[in-house]
Design an enzyme around this catalytic site. Structure first.
Site, PDB file in Angstrom:
ATOM      1  N   ASP A 118       0.860  -1.189   0.000  1.00 58.35           N
ATOM      2  CA  ASP A 118       0.000   0.000   0.000  1.00 58.35           C
ATOM      3  C   ASP A 118       0.898   1.241   0.000  1.00 58.35           C
ATOM      4  O   ASP A 118       2.114   1.160   0.212  1.00 58.35           O
ATOM      5  CB  ASP A 118      -0.956  -0.020   1.201  1.00 58.35           C
ATOM      6  CG  ASP A 118      -2.173   0.877   0.983  1.00 58.35           C
ATOM      7  OD1 ASP A 118      -2.169   1.672   0.023  1.00 58.35           O
ATOM      8  OD2 ASP A 118      -3.128   0.790   1.780  1.00 58.35           O
TER       9      ASP A 118
HETATM   10  C1  NOJ Z   1      -4.103   3.840   0.282  1.00 59.50           C
HETATM   11  C2  NOJ Z   1      -5.285   3.003   0.666  1.00 59.50           C
HETATM   12  O1  NOJ Z   1      -5.035   2.380   1.903  1.00 59.50           O
HETATM   13  C3  NOJ Z   1      -5.636   1.938  -0.362  1.00 59.50           C
HETATM   14  O2  NOJ Z   1      -6.851   1.345   0.005  1.00 59.50           O
HETATM   15  C4  NOJ Z   1      -5.725   2.536  -1.733  1.00 59.50           C
HETATM   16  O3  NOJ Z   1      -6.091   1.545  -2.661  1.00 59.50           O
HETATM   17  C5  NOJ Z   1      -4.382   3.138  -2.082  1.00 59.50           C
HETATM   18  N1  NOJ Z   1      -4.062   4.185  -1.125  1.00 59.50           N
HETATM   19  C6  NOJ Z   1      -4.341   3.705  -3.492  1.00 59.50           C
HETATM   20  O4  NOJ Z   1      -5.136   4.815  -3.605  1.00 59.50           O
END
Ligand code: NOJ
Length: 772
Positions: A294
């Site tokens: 992430d």
């Molecule tokens: C952070 C988030 O935790 C995740 O759910 C998301 O898909 C990504 N950013 C990309 O935007």
């Protein structure tokens, strides 16, 4: 593609049983699939032989280019041309995506990029947020949202979505509850699997399909205190029994990717957790797809305290099994020196690279890098064109997602006549109606509650409007919520003046609709709350409205269970609408006026107060269970408040009434490997047609470990005409009785089982059988 063609392809896609299988060589795979896999591996072998180390590392880099950002910014396009980027996310139009793909095809080996986005509950057409989708308990409807999302996303040139989000949560304080499907493992697993199949269809490379990446692996929904990004400390039993199955279900349904959670799990940040990413995911579950860290998570392992510096973090992540790094330069800067110094092996780099290439192969990008992008002449002249939306599907799903929590004296449905006061800070909000993660949805295309009501009544009734209050008065909180996006619009007039205006409107009206709750930004990532009540500013408004003596209907917009004791005691009716999406206002009007009879059921327990958290229906009994009928002192309870939830899991009213018969079992015992059928007859005893959800729960009252008081195992949504009866039958098998024992062995233990069937998790009929 015009609307008709989109609708046609949607129908065709919906008719097909999605069967894209994960990329594994299981013995059951037909020979053609084996041949395809062999061809793919041969293709990748050849490519890998020709790739330099730098090019391999480039494939592991996932970069964000948000709409409006300049792709010509220093180094960005050059990096793509030099093969230093593997994939891009946040670019959302075929025109913008094409430019990037063209650059990738100028790289030495011409390896195409893939393009991803957070298509969480819709792309151009926004559907209800996750909690709303789950409230439908209608897998067909949910599948349709997935198909439309995939169609619209692929028509925008996208290949892949960071969805479904299947993090189980038992803590309403966590802002990301809104994205998931609630507290229940079975319901969440079903929905996650359905969405994966809907997104991917038979073939994720096909026009109209996209790949699914399930997230956040693992147990992100169990962050301590509901504080986002926090620690997760959980027994292996609970992890395997309650939290992991939804990820597994999504992978079994064919999800091509896994996004790794930001949290640590039992002391180990998931991004560097070899046990999680290899032993569980790859070895136990046989996953062959791609893993994606992430946002910035690799570097965060320094702050977690398990990596000394960026290099150390990169080493940990790649050796643990994190294939792609999102939004950082950490792999780009560190993998080569790590290889050179022998701290990681070529096998680590190759494994990750192959996973990325395999996704690109399965997406058909090597055959046609413009597969979803299409030729320039097909670019929609206006990406936001009305004709690209699927309003019909959005309205249908949205009205099924609404949950009627209270309806005293039959105040609802309203008649389309007289004077209706529509008040509250959310009544005219289009932005909030879309909810968070609303992808490429447009505020101005979204129907607010007020607009929906106006559409419904036309000239037949008079609508009065007053804002009545700001969503929240605390300037510090407003500042926080407005940090990255204009979330809350503050009316500068004094609160008393806003309330007076609303009260004046209420006094002239036959009924008051108060549209209150949370702004979409209050139930989002980084939006944890220490209390879960409706903000004071709005409660003061509600109290003033109540004092007018007019019938008070609360229309809630919010992204988590709220504590609603005052509201429940004082409102005549309460309708939970979550954030219902593009067609939200029309759907809400459909329900308020009885053009659609509400059928939604809560996917999460609503506590009476924040102090009851965690509160969830499938808890253990304890040695001293609290019995509300015989409330003893030395039992597991609070002494200073009413115990038990305000609204239980699975709860939701209708404008009609239903009667459930006793549970009939086909047999008093289930042989090993056999089945038992549990049947009930459900009757619509009211005078309106309506749908409800028949829910079946199981309990193993005596086992080698304590088992929950009940666990959802099956459900059926049934539509009954007024007066109609229907027999509903559930086929139970051994798997419904199975659980992980203290040694983490999965299986069903012999003995007595209780079956509970109800229209919510609390009010149930019971029967019992034994497993031999
Ligand atoms: C952070 C988030 O935790 C995740 O759910 C998301 O898909 C990504 N950013 C990309 O935007």
């Amino acid at each position: 593609m015009n609307k008709l063609r989109l609708t046609l392809s949607l129908l065709i896609a919906l008719a097909a049983v999605p069967a894209f299988a994960q990329t594994s060589h299981t013995p059951g795979n037909p020979p053609s699939m084996m041949r395809e896999h062999a061809a793919r591996e041969a293709y990748i072998d050849d490519l890998m032989r020709r790739m330099t180390v730098d090019e391999k590392i480039g494939q592991l880099r996932l970069v964000s280019l948000p709409a409006g950002a300049n792709p010509d910014r220093a180094g960005f396009m050059a990096d793509i041309r030099e093969g230093k980027v593997g994939a891009v996310f946040n670019t959302v139009t075929p025109k913008d995506i094409r430019v990037l793909q063209q650059a990738a095809l100028q790289s030495r080996l011409k390896i195409p990029l893939f393009f991803a986005y957070d298509v969480i509950h819709g792309q151009r057409t926004i559907f209800p947020i996750g909690l709303g989708l789950a409230s439908t308990w209608n897998l067909d409807a949910i599948r349709q949202t997935g198909r439309v999302s995939a169609l619209e996303a692929s028509a925008d040139g996208l290949d892949l979505t960071w969805s479904p989000m299947v993090d189980i949560s038992r803590d309403p304080r966590w802002g990301r509850n809104s994205e998931g499907f609630g507290e229940d493992t079975y319901l969440t697993s079903q929905i996650g699997a359905e969405l994966v199949k809907a997104y991917q269809g038979d073939d994720p490379a096909a026009p109209g399909s996209i790949m699914a990446v399930v997230k956040h692996f693992a147990a992100y929904g169990a962050v301590e205190g509901g504080r986002d990004y926090n620690t997760v400390d959980m027994s292996p039993l609970r992890l395997f029994q309650d939290y992991l199955p939804p990820y597994k279900a999504a992978l079994d349904a064919g999800a091509a990717g896994v996004m790794i959670a930001l949290n640590s799990l039992n002391g180990v940040p998931a991004t560097g957790d070899k046990w999680l990413l290899q032993d569980v995911l790859r070895k136990q579950w046989g996953f062959k797809g791609i893993t994606i860290s992430d946002h910035g998570a690799i570097l965060e392992m320094i702050k977690h305290g398990v990596a000394a510096d960026g290099r150390d973090a990169a080493r940990l992540a790649i050796t643990a099994g994190a294939d792609m790094s999102m939004s950082d330069t950490i792999y780009g800067e560190n993998l080569k020196p790590l290889l050179d110094s022998g701290r990681i092996g070529m096998a680590d780099l190759d494994r990750a690279t192959r996973d990325v290439l395999r996704v690109k192969y399965d997406l058909g990008l090597f055959r046609d890098p413009y597969r979803h992008i299409g030729p320039p002449q097909n670019d929609p002249p206006d990406v936001n064109a009305e004709s690209r939306l699927h309003r019909g599907a959005a309205r249908e799903v949205a009205r099924e997602s609404l949950v009627l929590l209270k309806n005293q004296g039959g105040v609802l449905p309203l008649r389309k006549q007289g004077t209706i006061a529509v008040v509250g800070p959310l009544a005219k909000s289009q932005r909030d109606m879309m909810g968070n993660w609303s992808a490429a949805g447009r505020t101005e295309q979204t129907v607010s509650v007020y607009q929906g009501l106006a559409n419904a009544v036309g000239e037949r009734a008079r609508l009065l409007y007053a804002k009545g209050a700001n969503v929240i008065d605390d300037p510090e909180i407003v500042k926080y919520l407005n940090l990255y996006e204009q979330d809350v619009d503050v009316d500068p007039r004094p609160p008393a003046q806003l309330i007076d205006e609303a009260v004046a409107a209420a006094r002239q009206a036959d009924v008051v609709l108060a549209v209150v709750g949370e702004s979409q930004g209050m139930a989002h990532e980084a939006s944890s709350r220490s209390d879960i009540v409706i903000p004071d500013s709005q409660v003061r408004l509600l109290k003033a409205l109540k004092a007018t003596g007019k019938p008070l209907v609360i229309v809630l917009m919010n992204g988590r269970p709220l504590a609603l004791t005052w509201e429940n005691d004082n409102a005549d009716a309460i309708l939970e609408t979550w954030f219902a999406g593009t067609e939200g206002g029309n759907a809400i009007a459909d329900v308020l006026f009885g053009d659609y009879n509400p059928s939604g059921k809560l996917p999460m327990t609503f506590p009476r107060s924040v102090g009851q958290i965690p509160i969830y229906y499938n808890h253990l009994n304890t040695g001293r269970p609290f019995d509300p009928l015989h409330p003893d002192k030395y039992t597991s309870r609070y002494f200073d408040a009413t115990n038990g939830p305000l609204y239980p899991f699975g709860y939701g009213l209708s404008y009609t009434t239903f009667r459930l018969s006793d549970v009939a079992l086909s047999d008093p015992s289930m042989p090993r490997g056999g089945t038992v059928q549990a049947s009930v007859t459900i009757t619509n005893t009211g005078n309106r047609d309506g749908a409800t959800v028949v829910q079946l729960y199981i309990q193993d009252p005596v086992a080698s470990i304590s088992r929950p008081v009940k666990e959802l195992k099956h459900f059926q949504k049934v539509m009954l005409k007024a007066g109609e009866s229907r027999k509903v039958t559930f086929v139970l098998d051994e798997d419904d009785l199975a659980f992980y024992n203290a040694q983490l062995h999965y299986g069903a233990e012999p003995g007595l089982f209780n079956v509970y069937v109800g229209l919510d998790s609390q009010d149930v009929k019971q029967a019992s059988f034994t497993l031999k």
